[in-house]
Design a protein around this motif. Structure first.
Motif, PDB file in Angstrom:
ATOM      1  N   LEU A  91       0.838  -1.192   0.000  1.00 54.34           N
ATOM      2  CA  LEU A  91       0.000   0.000   0.000  1.00 54.34           C
ATOM      3  C   LEU A  91       0.876   1.246   0.000  1.00 54.34           C
ATOM      4  CD1 LEU A  91      -3.002  -0.766   2.366  1.00 54.34           C
ATOM      5  CD2 LEU A  91      -2.916  -0.753  -0.128  1.00 54.34           C
ATOM      6  N   GLU A  92       1.463   1.555  -1.145  1.00 54.37           N
ATOM      7  CA  GLU A  92       2.162   2.816  -1.282  1.00 54.37           C
ATOM      8  C   GLU A  92       1.130   3.946  -1.278  1.00 54.37           C
ATOM      9  OE1 GLU A  92       5.300   2.986  -1.209  1.00 54.37           O
ATOM     10  OE2 GLU A  92       5.988   0.972  -1.734  1.00 54.37           O
ATOM     11  N   HIS A  93       1.607   5.157  -0.983  1.00 52.66           N
ATOM     12  CA  HIS A  93       0.690   6.294  -0.999  1.00 52.66           C
ATOM     13  C   HIS A  93       0.212   6.542  -2.427  1.00 52.66           C
ATOM     14  CE1 HIS A  93      -1.085  10.142   0.019  1.00 52.66           C
ATOM     15  NE2 HIS A  93      -0.543  10.616  -1.091  1.00 52.66           N
ATOM     16  N   SER A  94      -1.080   6.836  -2.548  1.00 49.13           N
ATOM     17  CA  SER A  94      -1.648   7.132  -3.852  1.00 49.13           C
ATOM     18  C   SER A  94      -2.974   7.846  -3.649  1.00 49.13           C
ATOM     19  CB  SER A  94      -1.872   5.832  -4.644  1.00 49.13           C
ATOM     20  OG  SER A  94      -2.603   6.081  -5.825  1.00 49.13           O
ATOM     21  N   ASP A  95      -3.340   8.662  -4.629  1.00 42.25           N
ATOM     22  CA  ASP A  95      -4.644   9.307  -4.597  1.00 42.25           C
ATOM     23  C   ASP A  95      -5.723   8.445  -5.254  1.00 42.25           C
ATOM     24  OD1 ASP A  95      -3.661  11.557  -3.328  1.00 42.25           O
ATOM     25  OD2 ASP A  95      -3.134  12.538  -5.206  1.00 42.25           O
ATOM     26  N   GLU A  96      -5.354   7.261  -5.741  1.00 44.36           N
ATOM     27  CA  GLU A  96      -6.342   6.371  -6.337  1.00 44.36           C
ATOM     28  C   GLU A  96      -7.413   6.029  -5.302  1.00 44.36           C
ATOM     29  OE1 GLU A  96      -5.232   2.989  -8.951  1.00 44.36           O
ATOM     30  OE2 GLU A  96      -3.223   3.481  -8.261  1.00 44.36           O
ATOM     31  N   PRO A  97      -8.688   6.150  -5.644  1.00 45.30           N
ATOM     32  CA  PRO A  97      -9.741   5.869  -4.661  1.00 45.30           C
ATOM     33  C   PRO A  97      -9.629   4.496  -4.007  1.00 45.30           C
ATOM     34  CG  PRO A  97     -10.669   6.980  -6.556  1.00 45.30           C
ATOM     35  CD  PRO A  97      -9.234   6.670  -6.915  1.00 45.30           C
ATOM     36  N   ILE A  98      -9.275   3.468  -4.786  1.00 43.51           N
ATOM     37  CA  ILE A  98      -9.200   2.137  -4.181  1.00 43.51           C
ATOM     38  C   ILE A  98      -8.058   2.056  -3.169  1.00 43.51           C
ATOM     39  CG2 ILE A  98      -7.812   1.212  -6.099  1.00 43.51           C
ATOM     40  CD1 ILE A  98      -9.138  -1.513  -5.549  1.00 43.51           C
ATOM     41  N   ILE A  99      -6.933   2.717  -3.449  1.00 51.53           N
ATOM     42  CA  ILE A  99      -5.811   2.704  -2.507  1.00 51.53           C
ATOM     43  C   ILE A  99      -6.184   3.476  -1.243  1.00 51.53           C
ATOM     44  CG2 ILE A  99      -3.404   3.337  -2.141  1.00 51.53           C
ATOM     45  CD1 ILE A  99      -3.691   1.092  -4.105  1.00 51.53           C
ATOM     46  N   VAL A 100      -6.831   4.626  -1.425  1.00 53.39           N
ATOM     47  CA  VAL A 100      -7.287   5.409  -0.272  1.00 53.39           C
ATOM     48  C   VAL A 100      -8.229   4.573   0.588  1.00 53.39           C
ATOM     49  CG1 VAL A 100      -8.635   7.423   0.436  1.00 53.39           C
ATOM     50  CG2 VAL A 100      -6.993   7.630  -1.435  1.00 53.39           C
ATOM     51  N   ASN A 101      -9.134   3.847  -0.063  1.00 54.11           N
ATOM     52  CA  ASN A 101     -10.083   3.011   0.665  1.00 54.11           C
ATOM     53  C   ASN A 101      -9.381   1.886   1.417  1.00 54.11           C
ATOM     54  OD1 ASN A 101     -12.699   2.229   1.472  1.00 54.11           O
ATOM     55  ND2 ASN A 101     -12.773   0.698  -0.147  1.00 54.11           N
ATOM     56  N   LEU A 102      -8.395   1.266   0.781  1.00 51.48           N
ATOM     57  CA  LEU A 102      -7.671   0.179   1.439  1.00 51.48           C
ATOM     58  C   LEU A 102      -6.889   0.677   2.648  1.00 51.48           C
ATOM     59  CD1 LEU A 102      -6.423  -1.835  -1.678  1.00 51.48           C
ATOM     60  CD2 LEU A 102      -8.225  -2.493  -0.071  1.00 51.48           C
ATOM     61  N   HIS A 103      -6.322   1.880   2.548  1.00 47.00           N
ATOM     62  CA  HIS A 103      -5.666   2.477   3.719  1.00 47.00           C
ATOM     63  C   HIS A 103      -6.669   2.649   4.857  1.00 47.00           C
ATOM     64  CE1 HIS A 103      -1.504   3.382   2.740  1.00 47.00           C
ATOM     65  NE2 HIS A 103      -1.868   3.743   1.529  1.00 47.00           N
ATOM     66  N   GLY A 104      -7.886   3.120   4.505  1.00 46.11           N
ATOM     67  CA  GLY A 104      -8.915   3.283   5.520  1.00 46.11           C
ATOM     68  C   GLY A 104      -9.332   1.963   6.126  1.00 46.11           C
ATOM     69  N   MET A 105      -9.459   0.943   5.280  1.00 39.55           N
ATOM     70  CA  MET A 105      -9.805  -0.385   5.769  1.00 39.55           C
ATOM     71  C   MET A 105      -8.734  -0.919   6.709  1.00 39.55           C
ATOM     72  SD  MET A 105     -10.245  -3.966   3.657  1.00 39.55           S
ATOM     73  CE  MET A 105     -11.569  -3.385   2.608  1.00 39.55           C
ATOM     74  N   TYR A 106      -7.483  -0.743   6.302  1.00 33.22           N
ATOM     75  CA  TYR A 106      -6.369  -1.240   7.125  1.00 33.22           C
ATOM     76  C   TYR A 106      -6.405  -0.583   8.505  1.00 33.22           C
ATOM     77  CZ  TYR A 106      -1.683  -2.822   8.364  1.00 33.22           C
ATOM     78  OH  TYR A 106      -0.622  -3.421   8.999  1.00 33.22           O
ATOM     79  N   ALA A 107      -6.583   0.757   8.528  1.00 33.84           N
ATOM     80  CA  ALA A 107      -6.622   1.487   9.798  1.00 33.84           C
ATOM     81  C   ALA A 107      -7.804   1.034  10.651  1.00 33.84           C
ATOM     82  CB  ALA A 107      -6.691   2.989   9.539  1.00 33.84           C
ATOM     83  N   PHE A 108      -8.936   0.777  10.008  1.00 32.48           N
ATOM     84  CA  PHE A 108     -10.120   0.328  10.734  1.00 32.48           C
ATOM     85  C   PHE A 108      -9.889  -1.035  11.377  1.00 32.48           C
ATOM     86  CE2 PHE A 108     -14.110  -2.106  10.692  1.00 32.48           C
ATOM     87  CZ  PHE A 108     -14.813  -1.381  11.643  1.00 32.48           C
ATOM     88  N   VAL A 109      -9.373  -1.988  10.602  1.00 32.24           N
ATOM     89  CA  VAL A 109      -9.121  -3.325  11.146  1.00 32.24           C
ATOM     90  C   VAL A 109      -8.087  -3.260  12.267  1.00 32.24           C
ATOM     91  CG1 VAL A 109      -8.169  -5.605  10.603  1.00 32.24           C
ATOM     92  CG2 VAL A 109      -9.760  -4.510   9.022  1.00 32.24           C
ATOM     93  N   GLN A 110      -7.099  -2.425  12.078  1.00 28.94           N
ATOM     94  CA  GLN A 110      -6.006  -2.344  13.055  1.00 28.94           C
ATOM     95  C   GLN A 110      -6.509  -1.939  14.442  1.00 28.94           C
ATOM     96  OE1 GLN A 110      -2.827   0.562  12.312  1.00 28.94           O
ATOM     97  NE2 GLN A 110      -1.379  -1.115  12.516  1.00 28.94           N
ATOM     98  N   GLN A 111      -7.538  -1.092  14.497  1.00 29.19           N
ATOM     99  CA  GLN A 111      -7.986  -0.606  15.799  1.00 29.19           C
ATOM    100  C   GLN A 111      -9.025  -1.509  16.472  1.00 29.19           C
ATOM    101  OE1 GLN A 111     -11.256   1.287  16.377  1.00 29.19           O
ATOM    102  NE2 GLN A 111     -11.936   0.188  14.546  1.00 29.19           N
ATOM    103  N   ILE A 112      -9.417  -2.600  15.810  1.00 32.14           N
ATOM    104  CA  ILE A 112     -10.358  -3.539  16.422  1.00 32.14           C
ATOM    105  C   ILE A 112      -9.621  -4.444  17.404  1.00 32.14           C
ATOM    106  CG2 ILE A 112     -11.914  -5.486  16.013  1.00 32.14           C
ATOM    107  CD1 ILE A 112     -12.585  -4.286  13.300  1.00 32.14           C
ATOM    108  N   SER A 113     -10.169  -4.609  18.580  1.00 24.25           N
ATOM    109  CA  SER A 113      -9.597  -5.528  19.566  1.00 24.25           C
ATOM    110  C   SER A 113     -10.138  -6.924  19.265  1.00 24.25           C
ATOM    111  CB  SER A 113      -9.998  -5.086  20.977  1.00 24.25           C
ATOM    112  OG  SER A 113      -9.481  -5.971  21.935  1.00 24.25           O
ATOM    113  N   ALA A 114      -9.270  -7.785  18.703  1.00 24.22           N
ATOM    114  CA  ALA A 114      -9.725  -9.071  18.170  1.00 24.22           C
ATOM    115  C   ALA A 114      -9.566 -10.214  19.169  1.00 24.22           C
ATOM    116  CB  ALA A 114      -8.945  -9.401  16.896  1.00 24.22           C
TER     117      ALA A 114
END
Length: 427
Positions: A91-114
């Motif tokens: 996940l390199e930095h990019s303004d591509e919508p799908i990359i932006v979304n994947l960064h958001g997904m990654y951050a969301f999953v990361q903060q879940i206490s599993a």
């Protein structure tokens, strides 16, 4: 835990918590051949049920129209997708919508206490490998052959699901499911799956130069150092370039840049007028090294711009460090103090001073290893600062300090060959 109103954008719709008149799910896959989707749908439904927009080899949408013998009357299934411009596995930095979304997904999953931390880590490892996002909408719901067609497609694409709950998974809870329908992770941290395979197509891996052992060791040192400072970063961030590939700015470039910055900084703090510094820079052949934004500032140094420019003290500090004029960069939450730089080695001492002595002493940079170590460290610290903002948390590192130092270090290593005014600090 508190669930945000919007988790992340899912192509074609936003995933709210409220019920809507249709059911949605999104498939995430490393696969890029979307011809497989059309082939699978044609194998599952008869031709009269399908409507395809676009060419078979590059379709835009697929709609399955309900038929009494196959589907309950009034039901439809619509499939659309988007992909990375260049397939990859990081996940390199990019303004591509799908990359932006994947960064958001990654951050969301990361903060879940599993409950199952290992499975969560595998999901985090899989997210950067995603190349295609396939959105599937069912009106009014998934049922019968619609459900079986979607599950077959998940197998075909080796995909995982994101869904806010529908009849496929028989739940109202938002979460991620594997291609068998087993729960990988929901917003409450629960799982029923026991394993998740992370596949990377060899051709994508081979098309990108893997990081060198030195780069990976640098990354590991940075993560360990940040951890000791109480700064959380992400192990998924890629390694930066190494000594064999980096082309540092020359000592002359760095000296000219810091000479201009130090002069402009006098206007930022209100010690001198812009026209005085313009004359000084022109007199000492530094005007050609002054950037368009700096020239604009000197022409009209508004109070707002002055405040912004005062932060360039941190950039001056980094460049003086690179020229061996400052012994160390210091802490990430302590503002630099330019008064600590000996006057005899500081480039600007007033409009009557001559920077010639500074240039004559600025002949050598620190070793590339030291500069890359600092760049890698601040790159990862900057990610932590941005992550803290997204989560409305405090960061042990000062965002302003980290950003400016990252900025100067990126310029030093010729990151993306960007000129001073256009340096990006990707995280």
């Amino acid at each position: 835990m508190k669930i945000p109103k919007l988790i992340f954008e899912s192509f074609g719709y936003i995933c709210p918590l409220e019920k809507i008149s249709m059911e949605n799910c999104t498939l995430y896959t490393h696969e890029v051949d979307m011809g497989k989707v059309l082939t699978r749908m044609r194998a599952h439904f008869d031709a009269s049920s399908l409507k395809v927009t676009g060419q078979d080899d590059h379709w835009e949408s697929i709609t399955v129209v309900s038929k009494k013998r196959r589907l309950r009357k009034g039901n439809t299934l619509t499939i659309t997708y988007r992909q990375r411009a260049v397939p990859g596995y990081t996940l390199e930095h990019s303004d591509e919508p799908i990359i932006v979304n994947l960064h958001g997904m990654y951050a969301f999953v990361q903060q879940i206490s599993a409950d199952n931390q290992e499975l969560k880590e595998r999901l985090l490892a899989k997210i950067p490998t995603i190349n295609t996002e396939v959105v599937i909408k069912a009106e009014p719901s998934f049922n019968g052959d619609l459900r079986s067609a979607v599950m077959e497609l998940a197998y075909e694409l080796d995909a995982f699901f994101f869904s806010e709950g529908n009849v496929i998974f028989n739940t109202d809870v938002q979460g991620f499911w594997d291609k068998t329908g087993a729960l990988l992770l929901d917003v409450n941290g629960h799982s029923t799956a026991t394993h998740l395979t992370v596949n990377i197509d060899a051709k994508y891996f081979d098309s990108q130069t893997p990081p060198s052992p030195d780069a990976l060791e640098r990354k590991a040192r940075s993560l360990q150092q940040l951890q000791s400072m109480g700064i959380r970063s992400s192990a998924m961030l890629p390694a930066i370039t190494d000594e064999s590939n980096v082309v540092l700015r020359t000592p002359a470039e760095v000296a000219a840049r810091v000479a201009v910055l130090s002069a402009v900084n006098a206007v930022a703090f209100g010690y001198l007028e812009g026209k005085e510094i313009i004359g000084y820079l022109q007199q000492h052949q530094l005007w050609e090294h002054t950037t368009p934004e700096e020239k604009s500032f000197l022409d009209n140094p508004t109070e707002e711009l002055k405040t912004k420019e005062t932060w360039k003290c941190e950039d001056i500090w980094v460049l003086m460090w690179a020229l061996n004029k400052v012994p160390e960069l210091g802490y990430m939450n302590d503002l630099c103090n330019l008064d600590m730089v000996p006057q005899e080695v500081y480039p600007f001492k007033g409009v009557e001073s001559d920077p010639a002595s500074f240039f004559s002493s600025a002949k050598e940079l620190r070793p590339a290893t030291e500069i890359l170590d600092a760049n890698d460290l601040y790159y990862r610290a900057h990610w932590s600062c941005v992550d803290a903002i997204l989560k409305s948390e405090e960061s042990p590192a000062h965002r302003g300090i980290v950003y400016e130092r990252h900025y100067a270090l990126n310029w030093l290593i010729n990151y993306r060959n960007q000129p001073w005014d256009e340096v990006t600090c990707d995280t």
